[in-house]
Design an enzyme around this catalytic site. Structure first.
Site, PDB file in Angstrom:
ATOM      1  N   ASN A   1      73.701 149.178-124.967  1.00 53.26           N
ATOM      2  CA  ASN A   1      74.748 148.416-125.651  1.00 53.26           C
ATOM      3  C   ASN A   1      74.058 147.282-126.402  1.00 53.26           C
ATOM      4  O   ASN A   1      73.581 146.335-125.781  1.00 53.26           O
ATOM      5  CB  ASN A   1      75.721 147.862-124.595  1.00 53.26           C
TER       6      ASN A   1
ATOM      7  N   HIS B   1      84.476 146.300-121.638  1.00 52.98           N
ATOM      8  CA  HIS B   1      83.291 145.502-121.263  1.00 52.98           C
ATOM      9  C   HIS B   1      83.764 144.103-120.874  1.00 52.98           C
ATOM     10  O   HIS B   1      84.711 143.579-121.456  1.00 52.98           O
ATOM     11  CB  HIS B   1      82.318 145.435-122.453  1.00 52.98           C
TER      12      HIS B   1
HETATM   13  C1  PEP Z   1      75.798 145.002-120.840  1.00 49.43           C
HETATM   14  O1  PEP Z   1      75.943 144.390-121.870  1.00 49.43           O
HETATM   15  O2  PEP Z   1      76.573 145.926-120.599  1.00 49.43           O
HETATM   16  C2  PEP Z   1      74.717 144.636-119.941  1.00 49.43           C
HETATM   17  C3  PEP Z   1      74.643 145.240-118.798  1.00 49.43           C
HETATM   18  O3  PEP Z   1      73.849 143.671-120.357  1.00 49.43           O
HETATM   19  P1  PEP Z   1      72.413 143.309-119.715  1.00 49.43           P
HETATM   20  O4  PEP Z   1      71.698 144.612-119.462  1.00 49.43           O
HETATM   21  O5  PEP Z   1      71.718 142.489-120.759  1.00 49.43           O
HETATM   22  O6  PEP Z   1      72.673 142.571-118.447  1.00 49.43           O
END
Ligand code: PEP
Length: 251
Positions: free
Chosen positions: A10, A98
């Protein structure tokens, strides 16, 4: 892992055309040099880049997805993107719910469910995100919060083919903190149990873990029962950081 894993990146609100194309090409080159038959790999760029990244990924094993979609098919929703538009641009998946959307845009379970249903109706695979806040974890509410979110965000007609669930503790996203493997395993087993009460083919639904996944912790997390992949933010931006995580899905 019991089902075909999915390693998803993502990119959030990061990336302009030139740098993003270079990173995507580097990732595609790595995928082409490896045997990726055992794993699905996905990048969700910002909406502005979905078409361009999907064009670059054509003919490769890399999937491209959206980070959100509107629940409506079309209409007077300035600034929003419909699931059909994502599909038209070459996406095959859409993340919905999200925690940054739930927090920044006040998205409720009902809204997330409607978005997931719109994604599926457009022919996309919906990745429905759930996760507790630190306050909820510290007060022992994690499992009940997850049950509430899974139950009420799950799209009608969810199947193992059209729906993925991502467990992302809010306090672990972008913070470098992760739950213990035992805590992740507990939540994932709990989600599997919840899904079993809600749908026919619950055992085949991919349950992703997300929250500060990186090359150094991915293998341990991916080895846990009921963890069928990862949703990765920061460490998906650079192909060289993302690749070791993808490799854990290929193993
Ligand atoms: C996300 O944005 O879904 C995420 C898990 O971010 P990070 O891996 O940076 O914690």
């Amino acid at each position: 892992m019991t089902v075909r894993p999915l390693i998803a990146g993502n990119w959030k609100m990061n990336g302009l055309a030139t740098e993003s194309s270079a990173e995507l090409k580097a990732l595609i080159a790595k995928l082409q040099a490896a045997d990726t038959g055992a794993c699905d790999v996905l990048i969700c760029p910002p909406a502005t880049l979905v078409f361009q990244m999907a064009e670059l990924a054509k003919g490769s094993n890399l999937n491209i997805g959206g980070q959100d979609c509107h629940a409506a098919e079309k209409g007077a929703h300035t600034g929003d993107t419909s699931a059909a538009m994502l599909k038209d641009a070459g996406a095959t998946y859409a993340i919905v719910g999200h925690s940054e959307r739930r927090t920044d845009h006040a998205e409720t379970n009902e809204i997330v469910k409607a978005k997931a249903e719109a994604a599926i109706a457009a022919g996309l695979i919906a990745i429905v995100c759930v996760g507790e806040t630190l306050e909820q974890r510290e007060s022992g509410e994690t499992l009940s919060v997850i049950t509430d979110q899974v139950k009420n965000s799950l799209p009608a007609g969810a199947t193992a083919q059209n729906t993925v669930i991502a467990y992302e503790p809010v306090w672990a996203i972008g913070t470098g903190k992760t739950p213990t493997p035992a805590d992740v395993a507990e939540v994932h087993a709990h989600m599997r149990g919840d899904l079993n009460g809600l749908m026919q083919d619950a055992d085949g639904v991919r349950l992703l873990y997300g929250g500060s996944v990186k090359g150094s912790n991915a293998a341990e997390l991916m080895a846990l029962d009921n963890v069928d992949g990862a949703l990765v933010g920061g460490a998906s931006l650079k192909a060289e950081d993302f690749w070791p995580i993808v490799e854990t899905g290929l193993a």
